[in-house]
Write an enzyme that holds these catalytic residues in place. Structure first.
Site, PDB file in Angstrom:
ATOM      1  N   GLU A 197       0.810  -1.221   0.000  1.00  0.00           N
ATOM      2  CA  GLU A 197       0.000   0.000   0.000  1.00  0.00           C
ATOM      3  C   GLU A 197       0.841   1.268   0.000  1.00  0.00           C
ATOM      4  OE1 GLU A 197      -0.922   0.621   4.746  1.00  0.00           O
ATOM      5  OE2 GLU A 197      -2.302  -0.596   3.564  1.00  0.00           O
ATOM      6  N   HIS A 198       2.132   1.151   0.294  1.00  0.00           N
ATOM      7  CA  HIS A 198       2.980   2.345   0.364  1.00  0.00           C
ATOM      8  C   HIS A 198       3.432   2.824  -1.013  1.00  0.00           C
ATOM      9  CE1 HIS A 198       4.052   0.865   4.654  1.00  0.00           C
ATOM     10  NE2 HIS A 198       2.958   1.591   4.648  1.00  0.00           N
ATOM     11  N   HIS A 199       3.752   1.897  -1.912  1.00  0.00           N
ATOM     12  CA  HIS A 199       4.249   2.277  -3.231  1.00  0.00           C
ATOM     13  C   HIS A 199       3.459   1.637  -4.370  1.00  0.00           C
ATOM     14  CE1 HIS A 199       7.764   2.635  -0.444  1.00  0.00           C
ATOM     15  NE2 HIS A 199       7.838   3.807  -1.039  1.00  0.00           N
ATOM     16  N   HIS A 209       9.725  -8.068  -1.459  1.00  0.00           N
ATOM     17  CA  HIS A 209       9.051  -6.818  -1.801  1.00  0.00           C
ATOM     18  C   HIS A 209       9.826  -6.074  -2.880  1.00  0.00           C
ATOM     19  CE1 HIS A 209       6.125  -6.543   1.709  1.00  0.00           C
ATOM     20  NE2 HIS A 209       6.839  -7.625   1.971  1.00  0.00           N
TER      21      HIS A 209
END
Length: 216
Positions: free
Chosen positions: A105-107, A173
């Site tokens: 959800e961050h990038h 990730h």
């Protein structure tokens, strides 16, 4: 543990963890989404009207429909059909190496790995494919690996009410591999335990051993 109610519609919290369908929001139209993709292409420095990019917005929006299909599904309903006859079975049920693809959800870039799930049934079990389906539902949403690990464990715990649940996720990730520190191949491992797996170190160790054992 009791279910907590959030004031925002469409959300179900259990022990503080969101596990139901995604939040009810006003979704933009497909045309609006495609315009947003064209804007991002231009922001990246290319011409969205270039021949090779002209149909990219349609393809990207179509891919988003697949990547984030988990918002349409309720993982609680996935596990709703259970079987009471366990035939005297009194040990853990475990699925290992469930392939996992999700987006941070961050990038909004992928993280890819595997999930290992076990539960200690009481008086009912669920079809094995349903456990893998729960992983898929949460994987097809924007979130962190830590949150997803907790969501999977809490969903199984709530619906099946077993003696305990154990979840382990190991994933790479791309936000670490492709940007930022740029360290490819680094695996992130998260775990969540309830019931006997949390209270009994021997059961927890047994699960961990089964998760990492590859027939050695």
């Amino acid at each position: 543990m009791a279910t907590k109610t959030d004031t925002r519609p469409g959300r179900k919290l259990y022990a503080g963890i969101e596990i139901g369908k995604g939040p009810q929001i006003t979704r933009p139209s497909r045309e609006e989404a495609e315009r947003a993709v064209r804007t991002l292409i231009a922001y990246a420095g290319d011409d969205p009207e270039r021949e090779g990019l002209r149909d990219t917005p349609k393809r990207v929006v179509g891919a988003y429909d697949e990547f984030f299909a988990g918002y349409k599904d309720d993982p609680i309903e996935v596990l709703s059909r259970t079987f009471d006859d366990v035939g005297g079975y009194d040990d853990i049920v475990m699925l290992r190496d469930i392939e996992l693809n999700s987006h941070c959800e961050h990038h909004m870039v992928p993280f890819i790995g595997k999930a290992h799930i076990a539960y200690f049934p009481t008086d009912r079990v669920v079809g094995l494919s349903k456990l893998a389906r729960v992983v898929e539902v949460f994987g097809r949403r924007l979130q962190t690996q830590e949150t997803m690990t907790a969501q999977i464990a809490e969903t199984i715990d709530r619906v099946l009410k077993p003696k305990g649940v154990a979840v382990m996720i190991e994933a790479v990730h791309q936000c670490m591999s492709m940007r930022g520190v740029r360290k490819p191949g680094v695996a992130t491992i998260t775990t969540q335990f309830t019931g006997v797996f949390k209270e009994d170190p021997a059961q927890q160790a047994r699960f961990m051993q089964l998760a990492v054992d590859r027939g050695r």
